[in-house]
Design a protein around this motif. Structure first.
Motif, PDB file in Angstrom:
ATOM      1  N   GLU A 219      40.123  -2.308  82.000  1.00  0.00           N
ATOM      2  CA  GLU A 219      40.837  -3.272  81.162  1.00  0.00           C
ATOM      3  C   GLU A 219      40.188  -4.645  81.333  1.00  0.00           C
ATOM      4  OE1 GLU A 219      43.178  -2.692  78.936  1.00  0.00           O
ATOM      5  OE2 GLU A 219      43.181  -0.571  79.443  1.00  0.00           O
ATOM      6  N   THR A 220      39.903  -5.282  80.217  1.00  0.00           N
ATOM      7  CA  THR A 220      39.306  -6.617  80.235  1.00  0.00           C
ATOM      8  C   THR A 220      40.089  -7.540  79.322  1.00  0.00           C
ATOM      9  OG1 THR A 220      37.781  -6.164  78.410  1.00  0.00           O
ATOM     10  CG2 THR A 220      36.983  -5.672  80.632  1.00  0.00           C
ATOM     11  N   LEU A 221      40.042  -8.802  79.641  1.00  0.00           N
ATOM     12  CA  LEU A 221      40.606  -9.847  78.792  1.00  0.00           C
ATOM     13  C   LEU A 221      39.655 -11.028  78.825  1.00  0.00           C
ATOM     14  CD1 LEU A 221      44.407  -9.829  79.767  1.00  0.00           C
ATOM     15  CD2 LEU A 221      43.424  -9.213  77.546  1.00  0.00           C
ATOM     16  N   PRO A 222      39.627 -11.812  77.750  1.00  0.00           N
ATOM     17  CA  PRO A 222      38.753 -12.984  77.744  1.00  0.00           C
ATOM     18  C   PRO A 222      39.282 -14.082  78.665  1.00  0.00           C
ATOM     19  CG  PRO A 222      40.020 -12.874  75.719  1.00  0.00           C
ATOM     20  CD  PRO A 222      40.311 -11.617  76.478  1.00  0.00           C
ATOM     21  N   LEU A 223      38.393 -14.946  79.074  1.00  0.00           N
ATOM     22  CA  LEU A 223      38.680 -16.035  79.993  1.00  0.00           C
ATOM     23  C   LEU A 223      39.857 -16.902  79.545  1.00  0.00           C
ATOM     24  CD1 LEU A 223      37.457 -17.386  82.566  1.00  0.00           C
ATOM     25  CD2 LEU A 223      36.036 -18.749  81.029  1.00  0.00           C
ATOM     26  N   ASP A 224      40.042 -17.047  78.232  1.00  0.00           N
ATOM     27  CA  ASP A 224      41.116 -17.917  77.741  1.00  0.00           C
ATOM     28  C   ASP A 224      42.435 -17.178  77.487  1.00  0.00           C
ATOM     29  OD1 ASP A 224      40.181 -16.506  75.551  1.00  0.00           O
ATOM     30  OD2 ASP A 224      40.036 -18.252  74.229  1.00  0.00           O
TER      31      ASP A 224
ATOM     32  N   LEU B 181      39.745  -7.248  84.519  1.00  0.00           N
ATOM     33  CA  LEU B 181      38.479  -7.961  84.569  1.00  0.00           C
ATOM     34  C   LEU B 181      38.475  -9.039  83.496  1.00  0.00           C
ATOM     35  CD1 LEU B 181      36.008  -4.988  85.110  1.00  0.00           C
ATOM     36  CD2 LEU B 181      37.139  -6.441  86.813  1.00  0.00           C
ATOM     37  N   VAL B 182      37.910 -10.190  83.835  1.00  0.00           N
ATOM     38  CA  VAL B 182      37.902 -11.351  82.942  1.00  0.00           C
ATOM     39  C   VAL B 182      36.481 -11.523  82.418  1.00  0.00           C
ATOM     40  CG1 VAL B 182      38.416 -13.813  82.768  1.00  0.00           C
ATOM     41  CG2 VAL B 182      39.745 -12.375  84.341  1.00  0.00           C
ATOM     42  N   THR B 183      36.382 -11.701  81.106  1.00  0.00           N
ATOM     43  CA  THR B 183      35.062 -11.792  80.480  1.00  0.00           C
ATOM     44  C   THR B 183      34.901 -13.081  79.684  1.00  0.00           C
ATOM     45  OG1 THR B 183      35.826 -10.607  78.510  1.00  0.00           O
ATOM     46  CG2 THR B 183      34.842  -9.278  80.279  1.00  0.00           C
ATOM     47  N   TYR B 184      33.650 -13.449  79.510  1.00  0.00           N
ATOM     48  CA  TYR B 184      33.277 -14.537  78.615  1.00  0.00           C
ATOM     49  C   TYR B 184      32.083 -14.028  77.828  1.00  0.00           C
ATOM     50  CZ  TYR B 184      31.767 -18.990  76.773  1.00  0.00           C
ATOM     51  OH  TYR B 184      31.406 -20.003  75.915  1.00  0.00           O
ATOM     52  N   ALA B 185      32.203 -14.008  76.519  1.00  0.00           N
ATOM     53  CA  ALA B 185      31.158 -13.488  75.637  1.00  0.00           C
ATOM     54  C   ALA B 185      30.754 -12.070  76.040  1.00  0.00           C
ATOM     55  CB  ALA B 185      29.954 -14.426  75.623  1.00  0.00           C
ATOM     56  N   GLY B 186      31.726 -11.277  76.472  1.00  0.00           N
ATOM     57  CA  GLY B 186      31.485  -9.888  76.817  1.00  0.00           C
ATOM     58  C   GLY B 186      30.934  -9.646  78.208  1.00  0.00           C
ATOM     59  N   ARG B 187      30.615 -10.713  78.915  1.00  0.00           N
ATOM     60  CA  ARG B 187      30.071 -10.576  80.267  1.00  0.00           C
ATOM     61  C   ARG B 187      31.144 -10.875  81.309  1.00  0.00           C
ATOM     62  NH1 ARG B 187      25.733 -12.030  77.225  1.00  0.00           N
ATOM     63  NH2 ARG B 187      23.800 -10.897  77.686  1.00  0.00           N
ATOM     64  N   LEU B 188      31.065 -10.169  82.419  1.00  0.00           N
ATOM     65  CA  LEU B 188      32.035 -10.353  83.492  1.00  0.00           C
ATOM     66  C   LEU B 188      31.924 -11.752  84.078  1.00  0.00           C
ATOM     67  CD1 LEU B 188      34.140  -8.926  85.353  1.00  0.00           C
ATOM     68  CD2 LEU B 188      32.225  -8.494  86.907  1.00  0.00           C
ATOM     69  N   CYS B 189      33.065 -12.428  84.197  1.00  0.00           N
ATOM     70  CA  CYS B 189      33.053 -13.754  84.821  1.00  0.00           C
ATOM     71  C   CYS B 189      34.158 -13.903  85.862  1.00  0.00           C
ATOM     72  CB  CYS B 189      33.137 -14.853  83.773  1.00  0.00           C
ATOM     73  SG  CYS B 189      34.681 -14.898  82.849  1.00  0.00           S
TER      74      CYS B 189
ATOM     75  N   THR C 117      49.106 -20.618  80.998  1.00  0.00           N
ATOM     76  CA  THR C 117      47.998 -20.726  81.944  1.00  0.00           C
ATOM     77  C   THR C 117      46.916 -19.701  81.618  1.00  0.00           C
ATOM     78  OG1 THR C 117      49.535 -21.438  83.666  1.00  0.00           O
ATOM     79  CG2 THR C 117      47.360 -20.702  84.384  1.00  0.00           C
ATOM     80  N   PRO C 118      45.680 -20.164  81.348  1.00  0.00           N
ATOM     81  CA  PRO C 118      44.590 -19.225  81.063  1.00  0.00           C
ATOM     82  C   PRO C 118      44.094 -18.540  82.340  1.00  0.00           C
ATOM     83  CG  PRO C 118      43.786 -21.480  80.955  1.00  0.00           C
ATOM     84  CD  PRO C 118      45.262 -21.557  81.203  1.00  0.00           C
ATOM     85  N   LEU C 119      43.569 -17.358  82.168  1.00  0.00           N
ATOM     86  CA  LEU C 119      43.044 -16.602  83.298  1.00  0.00           C
ATOM     87  C   LEU C 119      41.989 -17.387  84.069  1.00  0.00           C
ATOM     88  CD1 LEU C 119      42.690 -13.044  81.732  1.00  0.00           C
ATOM     89  CD2 LEU C 119      44.542 -13.951  83.134  1.00  0.00           C
ATOM     90  N   GLY C 120      41.229 -18.188  83.359  1.00  0.00           N
ATOM     91  CA  GLY C 120      40.178 -18.975  83.993  1.00  0.00           C
ATOM     92  C   GLY C 120      40.680 -19.916  85.065  1.00  0.00           C
ATOM     93  N   ASP C 121      41.973 -20.273  85.006  1.00  0.00           N
ATOM     94  CA  ASP C 121      42.530 -21.191  86.000  1.00  0.00           C
ATOM     95  C   ASP C 121      42.848 -20.517  87.332  1.00  0.00           C
ATOM     96  OD1 ASP C 121      42.354 -23.147  84.080  1.00  0.00           O
ATOM     97  OD2 ASP C 121      44.518 -23.517  83.952  1.00  0.00           O
ATOM     98  N   VAL C 122      43.006 -19.202  87.347  1.00  0.00           N
ATOM     99  CA  VAL C 122      43.433 -18.534  88.588  1.00  0.00           C
ATOM    100  C   VAL C 122      42.579 -17.334  88.984  1.00  0.00           C
ATOM    101  CG1 VAL C 122      45.820 -19.279  88.330  1.00  0.00           C
ATOM    102  CG2 VAL C 122      45.140 -17.053  87.478  1.00  0.00           C
ATOM    103  N   CYS C 123      41.693 -16.885  88.131  1.00  0.00           N
ATOM    104  CA  CYS C 123      40.918 -15.686  88.472  1.00  0.00           C
ATOM    105  C   CYS C 123      39.902 -15.991  89.569  1.00  0.00           C
ATOM    106  CB  CYS C 123      40.225 -15.105  87.240  1.00  0.00           C
ATOM    107  SG  CYS C 123      38.825 -16.040  86.614  1.00  0.00           S
ATOM    108  N   THR C 124      39.500 -14.952  90.252  1.00  0.00           N
ATOM    109  CA  THR C 124      38.434 -15.053  91.235  1.00  0.00           C
ATOM    110  C   THR C 124      37.117 -14.934  90.485  1.00  0.00           C
ATOM    111  OG1 THR C 124      39.813 -14.064  92.940  1.00  0.00           O
ATOM    112  CG2 THR C 124      37.421 -13.982  93.289  1.00  0.00           C
ATOM    113  N   ALA C 125      36.284 -15.959  90.598  1.00  0.00           N
ATOM    114  CA  ALA C 125      35.045 -15.992  89.825  1.00  0.00           C
ATOM    115  C   ALA C 125      33.825 -15.563  90.637  1.00  0.00           C
ATOM    116  CB  ALA C 125      34.825 -17.386  89.247  1.00  0.00           C
ATOM    117  N   GLU C 126      33.869 -15.705  91.945  1.00  0.00           N
ATOM    118  CA  GLU C 126      32.739 -15.299  92.773  1.00  0.00           C
ATOM    119  C   GLU C 126      32.936 -13.843  93.161  1.00  0.00           C
ATOM    120  OE1 GLU C 126      31.391 -17.872  95.772  1.00  0.00           O
ATOM    121  OE2 GLU C 126      31.936 -19.670  94.650  1.00  0.00           O
ATOM    122  N   LEU C 127      32.259 -12.972  92.450  1.00  0.00           N
ATOM    123  CA  LEU C 127      32.477 -11.534  92.588  1.00  0.00           C
ATOM    124  C   LEU C 127      31.279 -10.818  93.186  1.00  0.00           C
ATOM    125  CD1 LEU C 127      33.995 -10.857  89.061  1.00  0.00           C
ATOM    126  CD2 LEU C 127      35.222 -11.189  91.203  1.00  0.00           C
TER     127      LEU C 127
END
Length: 140
Positions: free
Chosen positions: A14-19, A38-46, A68-78
């Motif tokens: 399951e994926t959702l965009p960063l916003d 999983l959080v994506t930006y332009a189809g790539r994992l972020c 609140t967008p996912l980008g505010d709380v997701c773990t980005a360093e994967l």
């Protein structure tokens, strides 16, 4: 030779965009019976957001989950693996990084799966209690 990650991973995660909002992620998790998206930006994992992230980084901080967008709380360093990596590599990375799940990405860093500690336990046979726990149905 250990199995490959592609042999044990959950494909098409399951994926959702960063916003997308935390509310949207929570609904996907509830409806699919999963604990992460999983959080994506332009189809790539972020990034990745877990049910625990929503509680600890949003609800406990009184954030509005519908805004609140996912980008505010997701773990980005994967830490990620490829489908062709062996399960031993995935297990080693989980131990080194102290994580329970690893996104599986292709050469363009697009998510193609997710492998969790339970997947590895089942793949390694019936040694110890973890395979039985991993095979049990969810308790929700």
């Amino acid at each position: 030779m250990p199995p490959r990650v592609s042999d044990v991973m959950t494909a098409a995660p399951e994926t959702l965009p960063l916003d997308a909002t935390l509310y949207e992620a929570a609904r996907v998790m509830r409806d699919r019976g999963i604990g992460d998206v999983l959080v994506t930006y332009a189809g790539r994992l972020c990034g990745v957001v877990t049910d625990r992230d929503i509680v600890v980084r949003a609800v406990a901080e009184s954030r509005d989950t519908s805004l609140t967008p996912l980008g505010d709380v997701c773990t980005a360093e994967l830490t990620t693996v490829s489908p062709d990596d062996d399960t031993g590599t995935a297990a080693r990375l989980m131990c080194e990084q102290a994580v329970r799940r690893l996104p599986v990405v292709d050469a363009e860093h697009r998510p193609v799966g997710i492998v969790c500690i339970g997947d590895l336990a089942v793949a390694n046979g019936d040694v110890g209690p973890l395979p039985e726990i991993s095979k049990a149905p969810p308790n929700n």
